[in-house]
Every structure is written in C-alpha cells, then in structure tokens.
Design a protein around this motif. Structure first.
Motif, PDB file in Angstrom:
ATOM      1  N   ARG A  66      59.962  36.354  52.337  1.00 43.00           N
ATOM      2  CA  ARG A  66      58.697  36.898  51.830  1.00 43.00           C
ATOM      3  C   ARG A  66      57.663  35.806  51.539  1.00 43.00           C
ATOM      4  NH1 ARG A  66      60.057  42.380  49.502  1.00 43.00           N
ATOM      5  NH2 ARG A  66      60.413  43.509  51.437  1.00 43.00           N
ATOM      6  N   GLU A  69      56.345  35.785  55.238  1.00 43.78           N
ATOM      7  CA  GLU A  69      55.795  37.074  55.685  1.00 43.78           C
ATOM      8  C   GLU A  69      56.015  38.099  54.559  1.00 43.78           C
ATOM      9  OE1 GLU A  69      54.047  39.708  56.613  1.00 43.78           O
ATOM     10  OE2 GLU A  69      53.955  38.655  58.532  1.00 43.78           O
ATOM     11  N   PRO A  70      54.999  38.258  53.674  1.00 41.63           N
ATOM     12  CA  PRO A  70      55.174  39.132  52.501  1.00 41.63           C
ATOM     13  C   PRO A  70      55.538  40.576  52.846  1.00 41.63           C
ATOM     14  CG  PRO A  70      53.188  37.792  52.280  1.00 41.63           C
ATOM     15  CD  PRO A  70      53.714  37.565  53.677  1.00 41.63           C
ATOM     16  N   ARG A  71      55.165  41.047  54.031  1.00 41.22           N
ATOM     17  CA  ARG A  71      55.453  42.441  54.403  1.00 41.22           C
ATOM     18  C   ARG A  71      56.763  42.582  55.198  1.00 41.22           C
ATOM     19  NH1 ARG A  71      50.493  41.090  55.042  1.00 41.22           N
ATOM     20  NH2 ARG A  71      50.637  40.749  57.265  1.00 41.22           N
ATOM     21  N   TYR A  72      57.531  41.521  55.282  1.00 43.31           N
ATOM     22  CA  TYR A  72      58.751  41.535  56.082  1.00 43.31           C
ATOM     23  C   TYR A  72      59.711  42.628  55.613  1.00 43.31           C
ATOM     24  CZ  TYR A  72      62.958  39.990  58.448  1.00 43.31           C
ATOM     25  OH  TYR A  72      64.081  39.938  59.230  1.00 43.31           O
ATOM     26  N   LYS A  73      60.229  43.383  56.581  1.00 42.51           N
ATOM     27  CA  LYS A  73      61.278  44.379  56.304  1.00 42.51           C
ATOM     28  C   LYS A  73      62.471  44.042  57.191  1.00 42.51           C
ATOM     29  CE  LYS A  73      58.862  48.198  54.353  1.00 42.51           C
ATOM     30  NZ  LYS A  73      58.017  47.334  53.596  1.00 42.51           N
ATOM     31  N   LYS A  91      68.370  46.570  50.577  1.00 38.25           N
ATOM     32  CA  LYS A  91      67.065  46.377  49.935  1.00 38.25           C
ATOM     33  C   LYS A  91      66.925  44.904  49.582  1.00 38.25           C
ATOM     34  CE  LYS A  91      67.083  50.962  47.823  1.00 38.25           C
ATOM     35  NZ  LYS A  91      68.438  51.309  48.304  1.00 38.25           N
ATOM     36  N   ARG A 135      60.946  42.009  66.675  1.00 37.00           N
ATOM     37  CA  ARG A 135      59.597  42.175  66.132  1.00 37.00           C
ATOM     38  C   ARG A 135      58.942  40.861  65.718  1.00 37.00           C
ATOM     39  NH1 ARG A 135      60.681  45.525  61.095  1.00 37.00           N
ATOM     40  NH2 ARG A 135      62.343  43.992  61.070  1.00 37.00           N
ATOM     41  N   TYR A 136      59.725  39.811  65.569  1.00 42.68           N
ATOM     42  CA  TYR A 136      59.183  38.566  65.015  1.00 42.68           C
ATOM     43  C   TYR A 136      59.466  37.396  65.949  1.00 42.68           C
ATOM     44  CZ  TYR A 136      58.770  41.208  60.667  1.00 42.68           C
ATOM     45  OH  TYR A 136      58.444  42.136  59.726  1.00 42.68           O
TER      46      TYR A 136
END
Length: 150
Positions: A66, A69-73, A91, A135-136
């Motif tokens: 994070r 990439e703060p929005r990383y899922k 989570k 995705r990354y």
C-alpha cells in the motif's frame, strides 16, 4: 538461549522461531530458501527486509504494497491460497501482509507488484504469488510512489 544468525547486512540477529516466515516453495529463483526473518528498522521505515536464515548474504528489500499502490487489492490464485492456508481472498492487514520486493536498477528502483510476497499473519506461511490476472507490473517505479507518500 535465543537462536541467532550472523547476517551480512545486519550483523548478529537474535530471533524467536515464531518470528520466522516459512516459504514452503521457496522464492522463484531461490527455491531452496524456505526460512526468512522479516526485519524492520525505524531508520529505514517504511522499507523492510526479508533476511534468509540459511544464506547470511541473501536479503531482499521490500515495501508494504500500500506504500506503492494505495488502492492495491490482492488477487491470489487458488493454488497459492491453499499454500498459504486461506479459504478465501485474505483481507489486507487483518489476515495478511502483502510486501513487494524491490529491485535496484542503475536508474531507479522498481517494485514487483505482479508477484508480491503474501504472508499469512496467523500461521507465518508465506509465498510469492503471481497475480493471475496480470494486473500489475513487475517493474513498477518506486520513487514517485514514495514521494507521493511523504
């Protein structure tokens, strides 16, 4: 007495067996490396280090995902979920810590967001998990993210 190792980068490190991370499949390219210590030093925050217990010279710099990439899922394949002991996608912060390994290149360091290291906080099982959806990037630039975070 506590177990210890003499690491090339940090000198003598004492640790408890419960503070070790167990990579049952090792790391790609380092399949024989299965036990690591996670080292955090306030002077290097937010950088952390994965120090091999078997090879004193082997140490990987990493950052919490994070930070980059703060929005990383996380998206973890069924095989890796089983390996880590998760019944479903974990989570972040609650069930798992996700770290990205940092590669130092001549120009700028990059983070491997494509294949982060996922750590099960309850069992300390760990694996480098390739994002099944790709995705990354495995060469995500670190410096812009760090500048934005500071």
């Amino acid at each position: 007495p506590m177990p210890w190792l003499h690491s090339a980068h940090f000198g003598r490190l004492e640790y408890t067996p419960t503070s070790t991370l167990a990579f049952s499949d090792g790391l790609p390219g380092f399949e024989q490396e299965r036990c690591f210590l996670l080292i955090e030093q306030p002077s290097h925050h937010p950088l952390v280090f994965l120090q091999s217990l078997d090879t004193p010279d082997l140490c990987f710099p990493a950052l919490p995902v994070r930070v980059i990439e703060p929005r990383y899922k996380p998206q973890i394949s069924d095989t890796d979920l089983k390996l880590l002991g998760f019944a479903e996608q974990p989570k972040l912060a609650e069930d798992a810590v996700v770290l990205v390994l940092i590669a130092i290149h001549e120009q700028n360091p990059t983070a491997n967001l494509l294949a982060p290291v996922v750590i099960n906080l309850k069992t300390r099982a760990a694996a480098q998990c390739i994002d099944p959806d790709m995705r990354y990037s495995q060469r995500y630039p670190v410096l812009p993210a760090l500048e934005a975070a500071s």
